[in-house]
Design a protein around this motif. Structure first.
Motif, PDB file in Angstrom:
ATOM      1  N   VAL A   1     -32.354 -29.260  11.543  1.00  0.00           N
ATOM      2  CA  VAL A   1     -33.171 -30.337  10.683  1.00  0.00           C
ATOM      3  C   VAL A   1     -33.077 -31.666  11.331  1.00  0.00           C
ATOM      4  N   GLN A   2     -33.937 -32.482  11.636  1.00  0.00           N
ATOM      5  CA  GLN A   2     -33.897 -33.707  11.961  1.00  0.00           C
ATOM      6  C   GLN A   2     -33.846 -34.675  10.926  1.00  0.00           C
ATOM      7  N   ALA A   3     -33.214 -35.814  10.620  1.00  0.00           N
ATOM      8  CA  ALA A   3     -32.951 -36.744   9.833  1.00  0.00           C
ATOM      9  C   ALA A   3     -34.257 -37.398   9.395  1.00  0.00           C
ATOM     10  N   ALA A   4     -34.418 -37.602   8.224  1.00  0.00           N
ATOM     11  CA  ALA A   4     -35.680 -38.198   7.806  1.00  0.00           C
ATOM     12  C   ALA A   4     -36.019 -39.802   8.371  1.00  0.00           C
ATOM     13  N   ARG A   5     -37.236 -39.734   8.560  1.00  0.00           N
ATOM     14  CA  ARG A   5     -37.487 -41.001   9.422  1.00  0.00           C
ATOM     15  C   ARG A   5     -37.801 -42.038   8.531  1.00  0.00           C
ATOM     16  N   PHE A   6     -37.805 -41.880   7.075  1.00  0.00           N
ATOM     17  CA  PHE A   6     -38.009 -42.854   6.377  1.00  0.00           C
ATOM     18  C   PHE A   6     -36.548 -43.114   5.308  1.00  0.00           C
ATOM     19  N   GLY A   7     -35.498 -42.891   6.087  1.00  0.00           N
ATOM     20  CA  GLY A   7     -34.361 -42.959   5.335  1.00  0.00           C
ATOM     21  C   GLY A   7     -33.754 -41.426   5.033  1.00  0.00           C
ATOM     22  N   THR A   8     -32.441 -41.378   4.829  1.00  0.00           N
ATOM     23  CA  THR A   8     -31.925 -40.038   4.632  1.00  0.00           C
ATOM     24  C   THR A   8     -32.049 -39.806   3.048  1.00  0.00           C
ATOM     25  N   VAL A   9     -32.912 -38.941   2.948  1.00  0.00           N
ATOM     26  CA  VAL A   9     -32.861 -38.567   1.283  1.00  0.00           C
ATOM     27  C   VAL A   9     -32.572 -37.004   1.063  1.00  0.00           C
ATOM     28  N   ASP A  10     -31.645 -36.888   0.201  1.00  0.00           N
ATOM     29  CA  ASP A  10     -31.227 -35.525  -0.198  1.00  0.00           C
ATOM     30  C   ASP A  10     -31.633 -35.043  -1.326  1.00  0.00           C
ATOM     31  N   CYS A  11     -32.669 -34.121  -1.287  1.00  0.00           N
ATOM     32  CA  CYS A  11     -33.520 -33.715  -2.419  1.00  0.00           C
ATOM     33  C   CYS A  11     -32.851 -32.581  -3.321  1.00  0.00           C
ATOM     34  N   ARG A  12     -31.403 -32.265  -2.690  1.00  0.00           N
ATOM     35  CA  ARG A  12     -30.722 -31.408  -3.554  1.00  0.00           C
ATOM     36  C   ARG A  12     -30.386 -32.523  -4.828  1.00  0.00           C
ATOM     37  N   GLU A  13     -30.094 -33.758  -4.743  1.00  0.00           N
ATOM     38  CA  GLU A  13     -29.527 -34.616  -5.522  1.00  0.00           C
ATOM     39  C   GLU A  13     -30.651 -35.651  -5.944  1.00  0.00           C
ATOM     40  N   ALA A  14     -31.811 -35.852  -5.245  1.00  0.00           N
ATOM     41  CA  ALA A  14     -32.803 -36.818  -5.415  1.00  0.00           C
ATOM     42  C   ALA A  14     -33.871 -36.135  -6.308  1.00  0.00           C
ATOM     43  N   LYS A  15     -34.547 -36.849  -7.067  1.00  0.00           N
ATOM     44  CA  LYS A  15     -35.938 -36.223  -7.654  1.00  0.00           C
ATOM     45  C   LYS A  15     -37.253 -36.349  -6.774  1.00  0.00           C
ATOM     46  N   CYS A  16     -37.405 -35.361  -5.959  1.00  0.00           N
ATOM     47  CA  CYS A  16     -38.191 -35.468  -4.792  1.00  0.00           C
ATOM     48  C   CYS A  16     -39.538 -34.624  -5.246  1.00  0.00           C
ATOM     49  N   ILE A  17     -40.528 -35.494  -4.551  1.00  0.00           N
ATOM     50  CA  ILE A  17     -41.810 -34.941  -4.644  1.00  0.00           C
ATOM     51  C   ILE A  17     -42.571 -35.304  -3.513  1.00  0.00           C
ATOM     52  N   ALA A  18     -43.745 -34.324  -2.902  1.00  0.00           N
ATOM     53  CA  ALA A  18     -44.188 -34.580  -1.819  1.00  0.00           C
ATOM     54  C   ALA A  18     -45.715 -34.936  -2.067  1.00  0.00           C
ATOM     55  N   LEU A  19     -46.258 -35.894  -1.264  1.00  0.00           N
ATOM     56  CA  LEU A  19     -47.559 -36.082  -1.201  1.00  0.00           C
ATOM     57  C   LEU A  19     -48.329 -35.585  -0.016  1.00  0.00           C
ATOM     58  N   THR A  20     -49.331 -34.878  -0.166  1.00  0.00           N
ATOM     59  CA  THR A  20     -50.000 -34.351   1.064  1.00  0.00           C
ATOM     60  C   THR A  20     -51.583 -34.496   0.918  1.00  0.00           C
ATOM     61  N   PHE A  21     -52.198 -34.823   2.046  1.00  0.00           N
ATOM     62  CA  PHE A  21     -53.659 -34.956   2.053  1.00  0.00           C
ATOM     63  C   PHE A  21     -54.348 -34.011   3.187  1.00  0.00           C
ATOM     64  N   ASP A  22     -55.290 -33.327   2.643  1.00  0.00           N
ATOM     65  CA  ASP A  22     -56.080 -32.409   3.356  1.00  0.00           C
ATOM     66  C   ASP A  22     -57.280 -32.923   4.109  1.00  0.00           C
ATOM     67  N   ALA A  23     -57.801 -32.320   5.199  1.00  0.00           N
ATOM     68  CA  ALA A  23     -59.065 -32.587   5.701  1.00  0.00           C
ATOM     69  C   ALA A  23     -59.459 -33.700   6.302  1.00  0.00           C
TER      70      ALA A  23
END
Length: 232
Positions: free
Chosen positions: A23-45
């Motif tokens: 797994v490559q390192a995150a390009r927006f800084g290293t975020v560990d979602c095992r610890e952080a309260k993560c959410i993903a913004l996705t856009f379709d179409a």
């Protein structure tokens, strides 16, 4: 645009419990979602005439997103925006070539719907997509098998504003905030007039609640999406 089948899906937390080795390192800084309260913004179409403004907003707020792009009339029309998405660190993925419902197609037609956008995205960005979102979330065993052959994982969603049915940006914002929770995958469309104006408020409100925005691959890390599997 509505849908989302009852396919068996894997949650992000389950993927993170199975660390991958590549797994490559995150390009927006290293975020560990095992610890952080993560959410993903996705856009379709997209991309669309609204996408440049959306990219400006994401850049200003330092928020990565995952874009599930359509080929015909979108990738073809806005190649410079596809390149910009990749260059600015977003995850560029496929929403098929022409938004045909995959479960209604013959296997060879499914392959064409999946291969054509991947080829164009790779030509424009130098990187072949590994993620796909089926139109209306409609998928089945045949789609899973073909995705496995093509090295694609399917990504559904857990939050939807149904922005295809309203131009009310305030309503879109309220719907997203009401449904959001840790490990959420937010579905929006950057092709509708009310969506992009809602994005700054969504980002600010979720940041105030302690959320960290990540791409879908970041959400799954240190695990990794597997071809032919479905994630939500």
């Amino acid at each position: 645009m509505s849908g989302c089948t009852g396919a068996d899906t894997t949650a992000p937390s389950a993927v993170r419990a199975r660390p991958a080795t590549d797994v490559q390192a995150a390009r927006f800084g290293t975020v560990d979602c095992r610890e952080a309260k993560c959410i993903a913004l996705t856009f379709d179409a997209g991309p669309s005439e609204h996408s440049a403004r959306l990219l400006d907003i994401l850049k200003d707020k330092q928020v990565p997103a995952t874009f599930f792009l359509l080929g015909e009339r979108h990738i073809e029309k806005y190649p410079e925006l596809v390149r910009r998405m990749a260059d600015e660190g977003h995850e560029v993925a496929s929403h098929t070539w022409d938004h045909k419902i995959l479960t209604k197609l013959r296997p060879e037609e499914i392959r064409e719907e999946l291969e054509r956008p991947n080829e164009e995205i790779e030509r424009l960005t130098g990187r072949r997509p590994t993620l796909m979102r089926p139109p209306q979330g409609r998928t089945d065993d045949t789609v899973h098998a073909i995705c496995r052959e093509l090295g694609l994982s399917e990504v559904l969603w857990s939050v939807t504003a149904k922005d295809y049915a309203t131009t009310d940006s305030a309503l879109i914002t309220r719907r997203v905030l009401a449904q959001s929770s840790r490990d959420g995958i937010i579905l929006l469309h950057d092709i509708y007039d009310g969506t992009v104006p809602a994005v700054p408020g969504i980002i600010d409100a979720l940041k105030e609640r302690g959320y960290v925005f990540v791409t879908v691959p970041q959400l799954l890390a240190p695990g990794k999406a597997e071809p032919g599997e479905v994630y939500r």
